[in-house]
Design a protein around this motif. Structure first.
Motif, short mmCIF file in Angstrom:
data_model
loop_
_atom_site.label_atom_id
_atom_site.label_comp_id
_atom_site.label_asym_id
_atom_site.label_seq_id
_atom_site.Cartn_x
_atom_site.Cartn_y
_atom_site.Cartn_z
N VAL A 241 1.34 -1.27 0.46
CA VAL A 241 0.04 -0.25 -0.16
C VAL A 241 0.98 1.22 -0.09
O VAL A 241 1.36 1.49 1.07
N ILE A 242 0.76 2.11 -1.12
CA ILE A 242 1.58 3.60 -0.98
C ILE A 242 0.73 4.65 -0.52
O ILE A 242 -0.70 4.60 -0.90
N ASN A 243 0.83 5.22 0.50
CA ASN A 243 -0.56 5.87 1.28
C ASN A 243 0.36 7.25 0.81
O ASN A 243 1.31 7.42 0.70
N GLY A 244 -0.63 8.49 1.26
CA GLY A 244 -0.79 9.82 0.70
C GLY A 244 -0.01 10.42 -0.67
O GLY A 244 0.50 10.95 -0.54
N VAL A 245 -0.43 9.54 -1.48
CA VAL A 245 -0.52 9.80 -3.15
C VAL A 245 -0.89 11.33 -3.69
O VAL A 245 -2.16 11.06 -3.64
N LEU A 246 -0.30 12.48 -4.00
CA LEU A 246 -0.90 13.50 -4.58
C LEU A 246 -0.46 13.92 -5.61
O LEU A 246 0.18 13.38 -6.42
N ALA A 247 -2.20 13.86 -6.55
CA ALA A 247 -2.68 14.42 -7.88
C ALA A 247 -3.69 15.56 -7.58
O ALA A 247 -4.32 15.27 -7.74
N ALA A 248 -2.48 16.60 -7.37
CA ALA A 248 -2.85 17.91 -7.78
C ALA A 248 -3.85 18.44 -9.30
O ALA A 248 -3.02 17.74 -10.23
N ASP A 249 -4.48 19.08 -9.12
CA ASP A 249 -5.30 18.98 -10.20
C ASP A 249 -4.88 20.76 -10.86
O ASP A 249 -4.59 20.80 -12.39
N ASP A 250 -4.48 21.86 -9.79
CA ASP A 250 -3.62 22.44 -10.44
C ASP A 250 -2.79 22.95 -9.57
O ASP A 250 -2.39 22.44 -8.89
N LEU A 251 -1.98 22.96 -10.72
CA LEU A 251 -0.13 22.73 -10.75
C LEU A 251 0.76 23.86 -10.50
O LEU A 251 1.32 24.45 -10.65
N SER A 252 -0.96 25.50 -10.14
CA SER A 252 -0.34 26.47 -9.99
C SER A 252 1.00 26.63 -8.42
O SER A 252 1.60 27.92 -8.63
N ASP A 253 0.51 26.54 -7.73
CA ASP A 253 1.30 25.84 -6.48
C ASP A 253 2.91 24.88 -6.71
O ASP A 253 2.16 23.64 -7.00
N PRO A 254 3.99 25.55 -6.70
CA PRO A 254 5.11 24.70 -7.33
C PRO A 254 5.61 23.44 -6.52
O PRO A 254 5.78 22.50 -7.03
N LEU A 255 4.65 23.60 -5.39
CA LEU A 255 5.06 22.32 -4.29
C LEU A 255 3.73 21.18 -4.44
O LEU A 255 4.35 20.20 -4.78
N THR A 260 3.24 16.24 -7.09
CA THR A 260 2.23 15.39 -7.72
C THR A 260 3.53 13.99 -8.55
O THR A 260 3.23 13.36 -8.74
N SER A 261 4.31 15.65 -9.25
CA SER A 261 5.94 14.82 -9.82
C SER A 261 6.13 13.46 -9.68
O SER A 261 5.88 11.77 -9.63
#
Length: 604
Positions: A241-255, A260-261
Motif C-alpha cells: 500500500v502506497i499511502n499519501g499520493v498527491l494528484a493536484a488538479d491545479d499545478l499553480s502551486d509549485p510545491l 504530484t510529479s
C-alpha cells in the motif's frame, strides 16, 4: 451498512483472518489498518483491531479511549479495539525474567539485567508474547472473523522464534543462558505457542502482511528490505500500500506540482521485488483521517477530499532559525553534535546543513554517519565539499563494525558450542542491540577525536544503547551476555555525551503524530541516560511553507497541534524547516535550510 470500496477493495474481498500492517514510522499504518478494520466490520464481520506500537495513536484515530482490553468502537457495529502496551508488557516480561534471581544475585547485577532488558528486542518479544496469547485464546479465535494488527513483529523477532529446536540444547550448553531478549529458559516455556504463532504467520490462508509506504524512494527502499526479510522467513503472502499520493488538479502551486510529479515517479518505478505483490494506492487527504467517518472516506468511492473548506493556518509557536542555532553551537571551538530521530525525517540533510554552516564559519568539521541508508556524498555533492574545504566526510559502516564485533564475541564465547547452540548465539548476535553496541564502539573512537574540532554525527546511538553501555560498567562478569570488556574510549565517551559543554543533541522530526511521539520517547530515554537535548528541529513543515494548494493548506493547519505539542515538550530551542519538494543538495541547496525565506521563494 456497506460501503462502495474504491481503495483496497480486493484485500477486503479476500481478507484472511489475520492481517498485519507494518512500515516505517509516519507512513500511515494506523490509519490504514483502522480503515480496513472499519470496512470489514461494515461488511458484517466481527473484527478485533490491535495496536502493538509503543507510540500508538489508535485512540486518536478511532476517537475512543482504549485500554489493554478490547472495547467496542462507537459507530461501528462489530468492531472492537485495544492497545497492547509494549512498554507495560516489557515491564511485566522483565519482572518474570528477573524475579527468580532476586535475593540470589547482588543488586547491581539485577539492575544490569533489567537495563539489558530495556531495549527494542525485549519490547518486541514482550509484545509478541501478547500476540501469541491472543492466537492461543480459543474464545478470541471463535469470537472474531478477523484480527487486524497495527505493527507486526519484526524480522529479527521472527528469526529468533524460528530456532526453537535449538533453544533447549543451547540452554543446557551455554553457561550464560541469555539472549538479547533475556534468559532463554523463559522462552523455552513458550516453545509450543511460538511454533504455532510462527506457523500461522507463514500460512497464506490465515495471514497477510500489508506493507505500507509513502510515495518516496527511501520509503519504498525500506519496504523492499522488509519484504525480502519476510520472504526469507517463509512469509510470502504480502500486499503493498502506497499511502499519501498527491494528484493536484491545479499545478499553480509549485510545491503541489512537484509533489504530484514525485508521486507519479515513485508509482512508475516500484522496485521489482515488490512488483509481484498486489499494490494499492491511497491519496493524500486534506485532513488526517481521524474518527470513524474519516476512516470510512479513506476507502470509499468518489473524490477522497470532497469539497475542501477554506482554512486558516493557526499561530506558530516561537522558534529560532537553523542559522541562529548553528551560530550558538559555533561559539565553542570544538565538540560533538548529534542529529537523532527516527528514519525518514531528514536527519542526514539536517546534519549536513549544520556541518556545512560550521565549516563556512571557519571551523574544521568531521561529518560522519552511522546510517546504512544515508548518502552524505549525494546530499553534499562534489560542489558542496570543494566549496567548503574545512569539511571532511567519513562513515561508520554498521555492517563492518558488527562483523568485527561478532567475530570477537564468537572467538570468546563460541568455542565448544554445538552447531545448534552456536546457531542461537549467532542469531542473538544478529539482534538490533548487537549492531547498536558494535557501532557504538566505533562511534566512541570518533567522539574521542573531537577535542580540537567539531564532529557532527548523523544518526547517533539510541538512548537504550547509552543506558546499556552505562550499566555495563558495573556488570557482574558472570552475567554479561556478549562482550564483558568495555573499551576505555566507550567508558570515557559516556561522560562526554552528558557534558553539555562538549556534546549537543538535536532531535529531528516531522509534525505528524507518530514521529513526534517517537521523538518524545527518545527524549525520555536520553534524559534517563543523563543527556538533555539542545533543540528540536521540525523538518519538512507545511506550516512555514508558502502553499496555496487547498490540500496542502489544510494539512499545514493540521500541523499546528503537533507544533504546539513539541513546543511544550521541548526544553531547549525549537527550529522549523519548511517543506521542499526535493532533497536539498550541495552547499547552496543546504543554505536554504539556514534561510527560510529563501526556501519559501524557491521550493524546487
Amino acid at each position: 451498512m456497506t460501503n462502495s470500496i474504491a481503495y483496497l477493495g480486493s484485500l477486503l474481498e479476500e481478507a484472511p483472518r489475520f492481517l498485519f500492517f507494518t512500515g516505517k514510522g509516519g507512513v500511515g499504518k494506523t490509519s490504514t489498518a483502522s480503515a480496513v478494520a472499519v470496512a470489514l466490520a461494515d461488511r458484517s464481520r466481527s473484527v478485533l483491531l490491535v495496536s502493538t506500537d509503543p507510540a500508538s495513536n489508535l485512540d486518536e484515530v478511532l476517537g475512543v479511549e482504549l485500554s489493554s482490553v478490547p472495547r467496542a468502537v462507537p459507530g461501528v457495529d462489530g468492531l472492537e479495539a485495544f492497545n497492547i502496551d509494549p512498554n507495560q508488557a516489557a515491564s511485566d516480561y522483565r519482572e518474570r525474567v528477573v524475579s527468580p534471581y532476586r535475593g540470589l544475585l547482588p543488586a547491581s547485577a539485577i539492575a544490569s539485567i533489567e537495563e539489558q532488558l530495556s531495549g527494542s528486542c525485549t519490547v518486541e518479544i514482550a509484545a509478541f508474547d501478547e500476540f501469541v496469547a491472543l492466537l492461543a485464546d480459543s474464545v478470541a479465535n471463535g469470537r472474531y472473523d478477523h484480527i487486524v494488527f497495527d505493527t507486526a513483529p519484526t524480522g529479527h523477532t521472527l528469526r529468533l522464534l524460528s530456532l526453537p529446536e535449538a533453544w533447549s540444547e543451547f540452554i543446557n550448553t551455554n553457561s550464560l543462558g541469555v539472549s538479547c531478549v533475556g534468559p532463554l529458559s523463559g522462552l523455552a516455556n513458550q516453545l509450543r505457542h511460538y511454533r504455532s504463532a510462527v506457523s500461522t504467520l507463514k500460512d497464506p490462508n490465515k495471514t497477510v502482511v500489508v506493507l505500507v509506504a509513502r510515495p518516496e524512494d527511501l520509503s519504498l527502499a525500506e519496504m523492499t528490505r522488509t519484504s525480502g526479510e519476510l520472504v526469507a522467513l517463509g512469509i510470502g503472502n504480502q500486499r503493498v500500500v502506497i499511502n499519501g499520493v498527491l494528484a493536484a488538479d491545479d499545478l499553480s502551486d509549485p510545491l503541489a506540482a512537484a509533489l504530484t510529479s514525485k508521486g507519479r515517479h515513485a508509482l512508475s518505478s516500484v522496485p521489482t521485488e515488490l512488483a509481484e505483490f498486489p499494490l494499492d494506492t491511497i491519496p493524500l487527504f486534506a485532513q488526517s483521517p481521524i474518527g470513524v467517518q474519516a476512516l470510512r472516506s479513506m476507502l470509499a468511492d468518489g473524490s477522497p477530499n470532497g469539497s475542501i473548506s477554506p482554512v486558516v493556518v493557526g499561530s506558530i509557536p516561537s522558534t529560532m532559525t537553523l542559522a541562529s542555532l548553528v551560530a550558538g553551537l559555533a561559539s565553542s571551538t570544538h565538540g560533538l553534535i548529534m542529529a537523532m530521530g527516527k528514519g525518514g525525517v531528514g536527519k542526514t540533510t539536517v546534519a549536513s546543513a549544520i556541518a556545512v554552516e560550521l565549516a563556512r564559519l571557519g571551523h574544521r568539521v568531521d561529518l560522519t554517519t552511522t546510517d546504512p541508508a544515508a548518502h552524505l556524498d549525494s546530499v553534499l555533492g562534489t560542489e558542496g565539499r570543494d566549496d567548503v574545504g574545512l569539511l571532511r566526510l567519513s562513515r561508520i559502516d554498521p555492517e563492518q563494525a558488527t562483523t568485527s564485533y561478532v567475530a570477537d564475541v564468537l572467538h570468546q564465547s563460541g568455542d565448544g558450542l554445538t552447531d545448534s547452540a552456536l546457531a542461537v548465539l549467532k542469531e542473538d548476535l544478529r539482534s538490533p542491540c548487537t549492531m547498536e553496541v558494535a557501532v557504538f564502539r566505533e562511534f566512541a573512537r570518533t567522539v574521542a577525536s573531537a577535542q580540537d574540532h567539531f564532529v557532527v554525527v548523523d544518526t547517533a546511538p539510541t538512548g537504550h544503547t547509552l543506558l546499556l553501555l552505562d550499566s555495563a560498567r558495573s556488570y557482574h562478569r558472570d552475567i554479561a551476555r556478549q562482550d564483558p570488556a568495555v573499551p576505555l574510549e566507550v567508558d570515557m565517551v559516556l561522560d562526554r555525551l552528558r557534558d553539555p559543554e562538549f556534546s549537543s543533541v538535536v532531535l529531528v522530526t516531522v509534525a505528524e503524530s507518530t514521529p513526534v511521539h517517537e521523538a518524545a520517547q527518545l527524549q525520555v530515554d536520553l534524559r534517563r541516560a543523563g543527556i538533555k537535548p539542545k533543540a528540536w528541529i521540525v523538518n519538512q513543515s507545511l506550516a512555514v511553507a508558502q502553499v496555496t494548494d487547498p490540500i496542502l493548506v489544510a494539512r499545514a493547519a493540521n500541523e499546528i497541534r503537533y507544533l504546539r505539542e513539541i513546543s511544550s515538550l521541548c526544553a531547549g530551542e525549537l527550529v522549523l524547516l519548511p517543506m521542499v519538494s526535493e532533497p536539498l543538495t550541495g552547499s547552496l541547496g543546504l543554505a536554504q535550510l539556514l534561510d527560510p525565506e529563501q526556501a519559501k521563494r524557491e521550493p524546487n
